[in-house]
Design a protein around this motif. Sequence first.
Motif, mmCIF file in Angstrom:
data_model
loop_
_atom_site.group_PDB
_atom_site.id
_atom_site.type_symbol
_atom_site.label_atom_id
_atom_site.label_comp_id
_atom_site.label_asym_id
_atom_site.label_seq_id
_atom_site.Cartn_x
_atom_site.Cartn_y
_atom_site.Cartn_z
ATOM 1 N N ALA A 92 13.294 -99.185 25.178
ATOM 2 C CA ALA A 92 12.195 -98.247 25.418
ATOM 3 C C ALA A 92 11.965 -98.057 26.914
ATOM 4 O O ALA A 92 11.755 -96.922 27.388
ATOM 5 C CB ALA A 92 10.921 -98.753 24.736
ATOM 6 N N LEU A 93 12.017 -99.136 27.679
ATOM 7 C CA LEU A 93 11.850 -99.041 29.131
ATOM 8 C C LEU A 93 13.025 -98.306 29.775
ATOM 9 O O LEU A 93 12.848 -97.583 30.767
ATOM 10 C CB LEU A 93 11.713 -100.446 29.736
ATOM 11 N N LEU A 94 14.205 -98.490 29.214
ATOM 12 C CA LEU A 94 15.370 -97.766 29.715
ATOM 13 C C LEU A 94 15.177 -96.255 29.575
ATOM 14 O O LEU A 94 15.392 -95.495 30.533
ATOM 15 C CB LEU A 94 16.622 -98.215 28.950
ATOM 16 N N ILE A 95 14.767 -95.819 28.387
ATOM 17 C CA ILE A 95 14.533 -94.396 28.161
ATOM 18 C C ILE A 95 13.411 -93.885 29.056
ATOM 19 O O ILE A 95 13.508 -92.809 29.665
ATOM 20 C CB ILE A 95 14.185 -94.137 26.679
ATOM 21 N N PHE A 96 12.327 -94.673 29.172
ATOM 22 C CA PHE A 96 11.195 -94.288 30.015
ATOM 23 C C PHE A 96 11.635 -94.056 31.455
ATOM 24 O O PHE A 96 11.268 -93.050 32.087
ATOM 25 C CB PHE A 96 10.120 -95.376 29.957
#
Length: 294
Positions: A165-169
């Motif tokens: 999720a942090l990667l996509i963010f």
Amino acid sequence: MFTTKHFIWIGICILFILIMNHYAKKEDFTLQNACYFFMFICLLSETTKMMSDMIPSTHGGMHLNPQSLPFHICSILLFIAAYITFGKDGPLKQKMINFFAVVGTCGGIAAILIPTYGVEFNVANVYQCFMYHAALTWFSLYLIRFKHANLGMQAFKDNLVVLFALLIFNLYMNSILAVYDTNFMFIVRPPLEGLPFLNLNHGYYIYLFRIIMLGVIGLSLFHLPFIVKEKAVRQKVILTSLSPQLFLYQEKPPFYAGGLYYESIIESILNVGSHLIDDGYDEFIMITADPLHV
């Protein structure tokens, strides 16, 4: 990287971690004590970074350099640490602790080994970088050593989801702030030039794949001993709770092959066999002595 000055900084960080680890054990730090100390370090760190990274604004005055926004993984942990310190106890807080313990340890060590701000002793951000990541590593190890973190299979799955999720963010954030040449989580380009594995020699997508796989593999290896221990403890509890009577008198099958070791299955079979022999021995003698016995 790995110059004399870098090794001095590494030595300072290791010494800090060891001293704090000893002090926390000696003083019997509670989670709240450790959180307050780490939040104090965070406050000093962020104040130093903001004061050092202010740049002139277009229409006068100054503003914080967008590259210093807290979207790197270690900076995001600041907010998680605040929630651990001041948030309400519960499942969400435990998930935060589990995530912090793993990512803080890996991220802190990686940041110390790959000094993105350099290693000079006359640059304020160098002090901020090394001391913050040393404190981050200590606090993360504290959470593990004093068993505040539960790093079993469920925590592994949760942490993997949060990391993606942090990667996509940050893919979005780096695109939004591309004019400022941001590189949050180092998914735009490597943290330093000339790294042997994390480089753009084979193109960007190979680099992105490598950094993602490095994160997944690192997370898996970190969790692996805790998952193995969790499984061993669960099976020990099952074996302790089971007794020969359960195998002998339950109407339904008392165990499933997938849930126990092969040794326990064999032992169970032997228990059942012994019971059948004990019950049937007298009957067998009577049959052989009197063939008409029914």
